[in-house]
Design a protein around this motif. Structure first.
Motif, PDB file in Angstrom:
ATOM      1  N   HIS A 126     -48.051  52.121 -51.143  1.00 46.15           N
ATOM      2  CA  HIS A 126     -48.143  50.837 -51.830  1.00 46.15           C
ATOM      3  C   HIS A 126     -49.570  50.624 -52.331  1.00 46.15           C
ATOM      4  O   HIS A 126     -50.513  51.281 -51.864  1.00 46.15           O
ATOM      5  N   LEU A 127     -49.688  49.713 -53.271  1.00 48.43           N
ATOM      6  CA  LEU A 127     -50.982  49.267 -53.781  1.00 48.43           C
ATOM      7  C   LEU A 127     -51.520  48.219 -52.813  1.00 48.43           C
ATOM      8  O   LEU A 127     -50.828  47.263 -52.478  1.00 48.43           O
ATOM      9  N   THR A 128     -52.747  48.404 -52.349  1.00 45.46           N
ATOM     10  CA  THR A 128     -53.366  47.441 -51.434  1.00 45.46           C
ATOM     11  C   THR A 128     -54.349  46.563 -52.206  1.00 45.46           C
ATOM     12  O   THR A 128     -55.276  47.074 -52.840  1.00 45.46           O
ATOM     13  N   VAL A 129     -54.129  45.260 -52.149  1.00 42.66           N
ATOM     14  CA  VAL A 129     -54.960  44.304 -52.879  1.00 42.66           C
ATOM     15  C   VAL A 129     -55.598  43.340 -51.890  1.00 42.66           C
ATOM     16  O   VAL A 129     -54.906  42.760 -51.038  1.00 42.66           O
ATOM     17  N   ARG A 130     -56.898  43.172 -51.984  1.00 42.47           N
ATOM     18  CA  ARG A 130     -57.635  42.205 -51.169  1.00 42.47           C
ATOM     19  C   ARG A 130     -58.026  41.032 -52.064  1.00 42.47           C
ATOM     20  O   ARG A 130     -58.778  41.194 -53.030  1.00 42.47           O
ATOM     21  N   ASP A 131     -57.508  39.856 -51.754  1.00 41.68           N
ATOM     22  CA  ASP A 131     -57.764  38.660 -52.562  1.00 41.68           C
ATOM     23  C   ASP A 131     -58.748  37.774 -51.805  1.00 41.68           C
ATOM     24  O   ASP A 131     -58.436  37.249 -50.723  1.00 41.68           O
ATOM     25  N   LEU A 132     -59.941  37.595 -52.355  1.00 44.88           N
ATOM     26  CA  LEU A 132     -61.022  36.884 -51.686  1.00 44.88           C
ATOM     27  C   LEU A 132     -61.049  35.413 -52.085  1.00 44.88           C
ATOM     28  O   LEU A 132     -60.989  35.081 -53.260  1.00 44.88           O
ATOM     29  N   GLY A 133     -61.167  34.533 -51.101  1.00 45.55           N
ATOM     30  CA  GLY A 133     -61.105  33.107 -51.377  1.00 45.55           C
ATOM     31  C   GLY A 133     -59.757  32.733 -51.954  1.00 45.55           C
ATOM     32  O   GLY A 133     -59.658  32.013 -52.938  1.00 45.55           O
ATOM     33  N   SER A 134     -58.708  33.210 -51.295  1.00 43.22           N
ATOM     34  CA  SER A 134     -57.360  33.181 -51.877  1.00 43.22           C
ATOM     35  C   SER A 134     -56.752  31.803 -51.988  1.00 43.22           C
ATOM     36  O   SER A 134     -55.823  31.591 -52.771  1.00 43.22           O
ATOM     37  N   GLY A 135     -57.242  30.833 -51.211  1.00 38.72           N
ATOM     38  CA  GLY A 135     -56.638  29.507 -51.266  1.00 38.72           C
ATOM     39  C   GLY A 135     -55.162  29.545 -50.916  1.00 38.72           C
ATOM     40  O   GLY A 135     -54.760  30.127 -49.904  1.00 38.72           O
ATOM     41  N   THR A 136     -54.345  28.970 -51.773  1.00 40.10           N
ATOM     42  CA  THR A 136     -52.906  28.917 -51.516  1.00 40.10           C
ATOM     43  C   THR A 136     -52.165  30.149 -52.027  1.00 40.10           C
ATOM     44  O   THR A 136     -50.930  30.163 -52.031  1.00 40.10           O
ATOM     45  N   GLY A 137     -52.894  31.159 -52.487  1.00 35.35           N
ATOM     46  CA  GLY A 137     -52.253  32.401 -52.922  1.00 35.35           C
ATOM     47  C   GLY A 137     -51.831  32.434 -54.366  1.00 35.35           C
ATOM     48  O   GLY A 137     -51.016  33.269 -54.762  1.00 35.35           O
ATOM     49  N   SER A 138     -52.415  31.580 -55.191  1.00 36.18           N
ATOM     50  CA  SER A 138     -51.984  31.504 -56.594  1.00 36.18           C
ATOM     51  C   SER A 138     -52.293  32.786 -57.363  1.00 36.18           C
ATOM     52  O   SER A 138     -51.541  33.173 -58.267  1.00 36.18           O
ATOM     53  N   MET A 139     -53.390  33.456 -57.028  1.00 35.23           N
ATOM     54  CA  MET A 139     -53.720  34.704 -57.726  1.00 35.23           C
ATOM     55  C   MET A 139     -52.652  35.756 -57.469  1.00 35.23           C
ATOM     56  O   MET A 139     -52.222  36.467 -58.396  1.00 35.23           O
ATOM     57  N   ALA A 140     -52.201  35.873 -56.228  1.00 34.23           N
ATOM     58  CA  ALA A 140     -51.153  36.842 -55.910  1.00 34.23           C
ATOM     59  C   ALA A 140     -49.860  36.501 -56.642  1.00 34.23           C
ATOM     60  O   ALA A 140     -49.180  37.393 -57.167  1.00 34.23           O
ATOM     61  N   ARG A 141     -49.513  35.222 -56.683  1.00 37.16           N
ATOM     62  CA  ARG A 141     -48.282  34.820 -57.377  1.00 37.16           C
ATOM     63  C   ARG A 141     -48.364  35.102 -58.869  1.00 37.16           C
ATOM     64  O   ARG A 141     -47.346  35.361 -59.519  1.00 37.16           O
ATOM     65  N   TRP A 142     -49.571  35.058 -59.433  1.00 36.10           N
ATOM     66  CA  TRP A 142     -49.736  35.320 -60.863  1.00 36.10           C
ATOM     67  C   TRP A 142     -49.796  36.813 -61.158  1.00 36.10           C
ATOM     68  O   TRP A 142     -49.146  37.296 -62.082  1.00 36.10           O
ATOM     69  N   LEU A 143     -50.579  37.563 -60.366  1.00 36.62           N
ATOM     70  CA  LEU A 143     -50.858  38.956 -60.712  1.00 36.62           C
ATOM     71  C   LEU A 143     -49.806  39.933 -60.199  1.00 36.62           C
ATOM     72  O   LEU A 143     -49.476  40.899 -60.902  1.00 36.62           O
ATOM     73  N   ALA A 144     -49.294  39.727 -59.018  1.00 31.92           N
ATOM     74  CA  ALA A 144     -48.337  40.698 -58.452  1.00 31.92           C
ATOM     75  C   ALA A 144     -47.164  40.973 -59.391  1.00 31.92           C
ATOM     76  O   ALA A 144     -46.782  42.136 -59.572  1.00 31.92           O
ATOM     77  N   PRO A 145     -46.568  39.959 -60.041  1.00 31.35           N
ATOM     78  CA  PRO A 145     -45.461  40.239 -60.959  1.00 31.35           C
ATOM     79  C   PRO A 145     -45.875  40.947 -62.245  1.00 31.35           C
ATOM     80  O   PRO A 145     -45.014  41.347 -63.032  1.00 31.35           O
ATOM     81  N   ARG A 146     -47.183  41.104 -62.465  1.00 27.80           N
ATOM     82  CA  ARG A 146     -47.675  41.793 -63.651  1.00 27.80           C
ATOM     83  C   ARG A 146     -48.078  43.233 -63.358  1.00 27.80           C
ATOM     84  O   ARG A 146     -48.508  43.948 -64.261  1.00 27.80           O
ATOM     85  N   LEU A 147     -47.983  43.631 -62.096  1.00 28.53           N
ATOM     86  CA  LEU A 147     -48.299  44.992 -61.690  1.00 28.53           C
ATOM     87  C   LEU A 147     -47.033  45.653 -61.151  1.00 28.53           C
ATOM     88  O   LEU A 147     -46.226  45.000 -60.488  1.00 28.53           O
ATOM     89  N   ALA A 148     -46.881  46.931 -61.431  1.00 28.60           N
ATOM     90  CA  ALA A 148     -45.688  47.658 -60.990  1.00 28.60           C
ATOM     91  C   ALA A 148     -45.909  48.311 -59.635  1.00 28.60           C
ATOM     92  O   ALA A 148     -47.045  48.587 -59.232  1.00 28.60           O
TER      93      ALA A 148
END
Length: 286
Positions: A48-70
């Motif tokens: 799997h792709l391992t992503v470290r999200d810094l200062g993630s807050g409520t996780g909005s970056m993951a919700r935005w970017l994960a569906p744009r990466l395969a």
């Protein structure tokens, strides 16, 4: 990802801005990121792709970017606020762009304590609305940690020090300048980078041999986002007055007029940000 004028993170503010953040981030940089990641995409059972999200807050970056990466992804969300991390864990991304699973874990820690070992094994480091909240020393530590991981980084929505309001007002420039000074204020004896962050980060990453690509990512606020516009405006002016108390007498009628314009749907604002895509260069130092 702080509210204007506030050193703390508020879940309701993050929820209010999430859609505007999503619309503002530059998708061209995501396309370049996908091209960079494709040759090294993990393959085989359990990969799997391992992503470290810094200062993630409520996780909005993951919700935005994960569906744009395969492909399968595992996100590790770093934040100092346990409540925000709990919210993020409860609202993870649904799936990757190709339907592959996306898993999430949380890591409670202050970014001031970030070490290179925290990012080892990451394929990608992300952050949103974070760089301008850092001091030069904290930025240096983040860049050094990134260099140890040797991976890509996507750092979005750093304030750029420019706001355009329609209709205009004679006080706009003074409020904007005072707000920028507030963003550069000293906290515990160290000065925040504020709108100087994108340029400072670009220099710091390039010193490690990285290739840095920058793109504008403005919020465009208007009648369709009145609640966000009103909340942003209130915080923007409050921070300016906190920095320059002599503005208080003129700022009170100014913000009342601006809020009336917002409520009527006449106010439009462009709040400028910069997105950075950082890719390790052939000559990057390890």
């Amino acid at each position: 990802m702080s509210e204007p004028g506030s050193p703390r993170f508020a879940a309701d503010w993050l929820a209010l801005r999430e859609e505007a953040d999503a619309d503002a981030r530059d998708t061209g940089l995501v396309a370049a990121l996908r091209a960079h990641l494709a040759p090294a995409a993990p393959r085989g059972s359990g990969a799997h792709l391992t992503v470290r999200d810094l200062g993630s807050g409520t996780g909005s970056m993951a919700r935005w970017l994960a569906p744009r990466l395969a492909g399968p992804q595992h996100w590790v969300l770093h934040d100092r606020d346990a409540d925000l991390l709990a919210h993020a864990a409860g609202t993870p991304p649904a799936a990757a762009a190709d339907g592959a699973p996306v898993s999430v874990e949380t890591h409670l820690a202050d970014l001031a304590d970030l070490r290179a070992s925290d990012l080892i094994g990451a394929d990608l480091v992300t952050a949103s609305a974070l760089l301008d909240l850092l001091t030069e020393e904290e930025l240096g530590a983040l860049v050094e940690a990134w260099a140890g991981a040797g991976c890509a980084a996507l750092l979005t929505l750093s304030v750029a020090g420019r706001v355009a309001l329609t209709p205009g007002h004679p006080l706009d420039a003074e409020i904007a300048a005072a707000f920028d000074d507030h963003q550069r204020r000293e906290v515990h004896g160290r000065r925040l980078l504020g709108p100087d962050a994108p340029a400072a980060a670009t220099r710091a990453f390039r010193q490690w041999g990285a290739r840095v690509h920058a793109s504008a990512s403005p919020w465009r606020l208007g009648p369709d986002r009145r609640a966000l516009t009103a909340r942003w405006l209130e915080g923007w002016v409050a921070a300016a007055v906190e920095q320059r108390p002599e503005l208080s007498t003129r700022a009170h009628p100014y913000v009342e007029w601006r809020q009336d314009e917002c409520a009527s749907g006449r106010l439009r604002a462009e709040v400028h940000h910069i997105d950075l895509l950082v890719l390790p260069g052939d000559g990057a130092r390890a």
